[in-house]
Design an enzyme around this catalytic site. Structure first.
Site, PDB file in Angstrom:
ATOM      1  N   GLU B  55      12.606  -1.115 -22.720  1.00 45.60           N
ATOM      2  CA  GLU B  55      11.661  -2.082 -22.173  1.00 45.60           C
ATOM      3  C   GLU B  55      11.042  -1.602 -20.870  1.00 45.60           C
ATOM      4  O   GLU B  55       9.857  -1.834 -20.598  1.00 45.60           O
ATOM      5  CB  GLU B  55      12.361  -3.434 -21.971  1.00 45.60           C
ATOM      6  CG  GLU B  55      12.824  -4.088 -23.270  1.00 45.60           C
ATOM      7  CD  GLU B  55      14.043  -3.443 -23.886  1.00 45.60           C
ATOM      8  OE1 GLU B  55      14.732  -2.661 -23.194  1.00 45.60           O
ATOM      9  OE2 GLU B  55      14.333  -3.727 -25.071  1.00 45.60           O
ATOM     10  N   HIS B 124      19.486 -14.312 -26.609  1.00 46.85           N
ATOM     11  CA  HIS B 124      18.296 -14.543 -27.432  1.00 46.85           C
ATOM     12  C   HIS B 124      17.619 -15.871 -27.099  1.00 46.85           C
ATOM     13  O   HIS B 124      16.728 -16.301 -27.828  1.00 46.85           O
ATOM     14  CB  HIS B 124      18.651 -14.538 -28.918  1.00 46.85           C
ATOM     15  CG  HIS B 124      19.029 -13.182 -29.455  1.00 46.85           C
ATOM     16  ND1 HIS B 124      20.261 -12.630 -29.248  1.00 46.85           N
ATOM     17  CD2 HIS B 124      18.333 -12.268 -30.166  1.00 46.85           C
ATOM     18  CE1 HIS B 124      20.315 -11.437 -29.829  1.00 46.85           C
ATOM     19  NE2 HIS B 124      19.158 -11.195 -30.393  1.00 46.85           N
TER      20      HIS B 124
HETATM   21  C1  LIG Z   1      17.833  -4.225 -24.298  1.00 44.38           C
HETATM   22  C2  LIG Z   1      17.587  -4.666 -25.685  1.00 44.38           C
HETATM   23  N1  LIG Z   1      16.355  -4.579 -26.210  1.00 44.38           N
HETATM   24  C3  LIG Z   1      16.105  -5.032 -27.453  1.00 44.38           C
HETATM   25  C4  LIG Z   1      17.096  -5.567 -28.214  1.00 44.38           C
HETATM   26  C5  LIG Z   1      16.785  -6.136 -29.585  1.00 44.38           C
HETATM   27  N2  LIG Z   1      17.427  -5.338 -30.625  1.00 44.38           N
HETATM   28  C6  LIG Z   1      18.617  -5.698 -31.144  1.00 44.38           C
HETATM   29  S1  LIG Z   1      19.221  -4.559 -32.163  1.00 44.38           S
HETATM   30  C7  LIG Z   1      17.882  -3.566 -31.984  1.00 44.38           C
HETATM   31  C8  LIG Z   1      17.845  -2.250 -32.668  1.00 44.38           C
HETATM   32  C9  LIG Z   1      18.957  -1.379 -32.237  1.00 44.38           C
HETATM   33  O1  LIG Z   1      18.994  -0.214 -32.974  1.00 44.38           O
HETATM   34  P1  LIG Z   1      20.187   0.821 -32.847  1.00 44.38           P
HETATM   35  O2  LIG Z   1      20.504   1.072 -31.419  1.00 44.38           O
HETATM   36  O3  LIG Z   1      19.822   1.984 -33.676  1.00 44.38           O
HETATM   37  O4  LIG Z   1      21.438   0.070 -33.456  1.00 44.38           O
HETATM   38  P2  LIG Z   1      21.643  -0.505 -34.929  1.00 44.38           P
HETATM   39  O5  LIG Z   1      21.142  -1.915 -34.920  1.00 44.38           O
HETATM   40  O6  LIG Z   1      20.904   0.367 -35.882  1.00 44.38           O
HETATM   41  O7  LIG Z   1      23.102  -0.490 -35.147  1.00 44.38           O
HETATM   42  C10 LIG Z   1      16.965  -4.152 -31.114  1.00 44.38           C
HETATM   43  C11 LIG Z   1      15.659  -3.587 -30.758  1.00 44.38           C
HETATM   44  C12 LIG Z   1      18.377  -5.621 -27.639  1.00 44.38           C
HETATM   45  N3  LIG Z   1      19.423  -6.122 -28.307  1.00 44.38           N
HETATM   46  N4  LIG Z   1      18.599  -5.185 -26.392  1.00 44.38           N
END
Ligand SMILES: Cc1ncc(C[n+]2csc(CCOP(=O)(O)OP(=O)(O)O)c2C)c(N)n1
Ligand SMILES: [Mg+2]
Lengths: 367, 329
Positions: B55, B124
């Protein structure tokens, strides 16, 4: 990697070009010059925990469909990492999981219902982190990496033999906190292990849009953190790599970054529609590389997994799932007064006043 | 409302080729709330694209792009996930014009879904408006209805100042009954959503509908309630709100965010300063409690409800009795 190769590892921080593996996708053992095949009893325990973990994951998905969980991020297909990580830790070590890692928690021995409390919506964290040395499952991405480094460094300041292992996703490696954590860990030589489960996607965004380096493991180099690239669907390789990294950390060798190549078989969560951004062929190709199938093939070929043992493990997993189902189907007891109970060490006067107002409101009196 | 925002983005992209839309999952997926649905296909990956997951990176690069003549509209996936961008927003986005004596303009829109009421798990459901309204240099707006979502977002994209555009996520699925179009009101003005004589309810975002429902319920009890939808949190439309409260002599401010140090405190203070001699009762606030946002199973107790707002209305010293408590809820 055996500890004997530590000096060599320190000369080059580079991960291997192709992922290290001990059992290939067809279940055939592949000798690796660095990783050692875990002992038979460890392989059998990995198998048992993976079967239970997968059954638990299916159960959680089913409970979500029935409205018993607010949301569930499945780790189906990633069990080699989930279980491999949990079993690589010693009792005194700490795990720093993310929202995706319920199966790792269960494998570490956290009560399954306490594990699901967050996703059920009863409270933010259902277990006592100190009891199992498992930090609260972390949703703000990569923030837990710094916590792991801090805990690990504190252990060294206290002369404690404790290693912290943090679980990150591929997407999370883009956050600033991930980089700060690697740098702190490198500078402090903190006893910490970073496991990046590269499951191909951050929700809809493929790794190719996340990273321009040859691998995510390469991120360690600039911070002086030795890195490994491993086959994340090979339970033996994951366990071997992480056990060794824990060992190195515990003996003063500093941090390790492990990138495990795996795949998120299900959608991001039950609320996601993965057909909007990926093809079903891709999923099918990864299903053929299933971590459980390959371990079973290998164990069976070695004569370690006969029908009796397989049936016993399945039965144990079914019983586990049945108990989770039953306990999760019970009405959840929530207490509105708890809203105010844990904000500070002792509720402030203002919070006590607000608690009284809410209690009166609920009792049907005038607020 | 999600569809109205989608239309606004499409029309803004159409109207000005300097407009860019980027963030996490805003491309092929169309955003987790589908606000950017179809935009990448229609306008191409050069104008609507997914970024790496960071972000601070998103807002920081938006600042650089604006410095180079673009008009970025970026998405933070959820309220609490905007916090890594706080440094870029407060130290740079908000201050650049002032630091450079007006030489540098940053027409950036940061869209943030905010608030609760959707059964979301932790991080959230935050209502983070006060962090931004407390930051000079930012404009903070939030729509209460789908048609206003369209109008405000179009205005925000054209605004020469950085805008924090807060989208009340529990209204993403709310349907509007008014056709979408630009508003002659502009971005800075509050709107009287319902006229009334006895008391002014001041609300914004998700609480506008709660305030309107309260007004209906209050009518049955004999109170004629006026509802003001602030729309713009900064700048604050003193004229409209002051006029209303001077007329009714009573006011209640409603928001989801915690009360202490919250936005409602500013509203109450300003109104007290400007309307003191017209007031028949202290200005009350109905807000979330001073606790971290609760888990899904407890959020109903936290969020201001029609009953709670109605109860505050009842406490406005109609019989000149002393208000029972200083706490709004
Ligand atoms: C700081 C932050 N930004 C955005 C999100 C929203 N979000 C939740 S899971 C996700 C994707 C995460 O992907 P990854 O790190 O590859 O983990 P995975 O879900 O594939 O296990 C996002 C963008 C968040 N939880 N925290
Ligand atoms: Mg991922």
């Amino acid at each position: 990697m055996a500890r004997t190769v530590l000096p060599e590892r320190q000369r080059s921080l580079l991960p291997s070009e192709s992922p290290l593996a001990l059992i290939d996708s067809t279940g055939v053992p592949v000798p690796d010059p660095v990783l050692e095949m875990p002992p038979d009893e460890v392989l059998l325990e990995l198998h048992r925990r993976i079967v239970i973990g997968r059954r638990f994951d299916t159960q959680a998905t089913a409970l979500t469909r029935q409205g018993r969980l607010a949301v569930y991020p499945s780790s189906r297909g990633q069990e080699a990492c989930e279980v491999g990580a949990a079993l690589a830790l010693r009792e005194q070590d700490w795990l720093f999981p993310s929202y995706r890692d319920c199966v790792a928690l269960v494998a570490r021995g956290v009560d399954p219902v306490e594990t699901l409390t967050l996703l059920q919506g009863g409270w933010h964290c259902g277990y006592d982190p100190h009891r199992h040395r498992v930090a609260p499952q972390c949703t703000p991405l990569a923030t837990n990496a710094l916590h792991a480094v801090g805990l690990a460094h504190a252990a060294r300041l206290k002369d404690e033999d404790t290693v912290a292992l943090v679980l990150l996703g591929d997407g999370a490696t883009s956050e600033g906190d991930a980089h700060e954590a690697l740098n702190f860990a490198g500078v402090w030589r903190a006893p910490v292990v970073f496991l990046v489960q590269n499951n191909g996607y951050a929700i809809s965004v493929p790794v190719s849009k996340q990273n321009a380096a040859p691998s995510l493991a390469h991120k360690g180099i600039g911070y002086g953190v030795p890195s490994l690239l491993i086959d994340g669907n090979d339970p033996a390789a994951v366990h071997a790599a992480l056990t060794d990294a824990v060992d190195v950390a515990a003996s003063g060798g500093g941090p390790t970054l492990v990138e495990a190549l795996t795949y998120r078989v299900e959608a991001h969560t039950n609320a996601d529609d993965a057909t909007r951004y990926r093809e079903s062929d891709e999923v099918a190709a990864w299903l053929a590389r299933d971590p459980l199938d390959r371990l079973e093939t290998y164990l069976a070929a070695r004569g370690l997994l006969d029908e009796r043992r397989r049936a016993a493990v399945t039965e144990e997993a079914e019983a586990f799932a049945a108990s989770v189902r039953e306990r999760m189907n019970a009405e959840v007891e929530t207490d509105p007064a708890e809203l105010f109970a844990h904000v500070h060490a002792r509720p402030t006067a203002a919070l006590r006043e607000q608690a009284t107002l809410l209690a009166a409101e609920i009792a049907g009196g005038a607020a | 409302m999600a569809a109205a925002l989608n239309r606004a983005l499409a029309d803004a992209l159409d109207a000005d080729e300097r407009v860019l839309v980027f963030g996490e999952d805003v491309g092929p997926l169309g955003g987790v709330f589908r606000v950017t649905d179809g935009l990448a296909a229609r306008f191409g990956e050069r104008r609507v694209f997914d970024t790496p997951l960071a972000e601070s990176g998103i807002v920081g690069t938006a600042i650089g792009m604006a410095l180079n003549g673009m008009r970025p509209v970026v998405e933070m996936q959820f309220d609490a996930f905007a916090y890594p961008a706080f440094e870029q927003i407060t130290s740079h986005l908000a201050k650049m014009r002032n630091r450079t004596r007006g030489a540098v303009e940053l027409p950036v829109v940061v869209r943030i879904p905010y608030g609760g009421g959707i059964g979301g798990v932790e991080h959230h459901c935050d209502s983070s408006e006060a962090y931004y309204t407390h930051t000079p240099g930012l404009r903070v707006v939030t729509p209460g209805t789908p048609d206003d979502a369209y109008a405000l977002l179009r205005d925000a994209v054209e605004c020469p100042d950085p805008v924090i555009f807060l989208e009340p996520k529990r209204h993403y699925w709310t349907r509007g009954d008014v056709p979408l179009g630009r508003s002659s009101l502009g971005m800075d003005r509050a709107l009287v959503r319902r006229p009334g004589r006895d008391v002014t309810l001041i609300a914004y975002g998700s609480m506008v509908s709660t305030a309107l429902e309260t007004a209906e319920a209050a009518a049955e009890e004999g109170w004629d309630v006026e509802v003001v939808d602030l729309r713009s949190l900064t700048p604050f439309d003193d004229a409209t709100v002051t006029e209303s409260v001077r007329r009714t002599g009573r006011a209640v401010v409603v928001h989801e965010a915690s009360g202490f140090g919250g936005y409602g405190a500013e509203v109450a203070a300003r109104l007290t300063e400007r309307c003191f001699h017209h007031l028949h009762a202290p200005i009350l606030r109905v807000t979330g409690f001073d606790v971290p946002y609760p888990p899904p199973m407890l959020e109903e107790h936290h969020l201001p409800s029609v009953d709670r707002v109605l109860d505050a209305v009842a406490r406005l010293q109609w019989d000149d009795e002393v208000v029972r408590s200083g706490v709004g809820a």
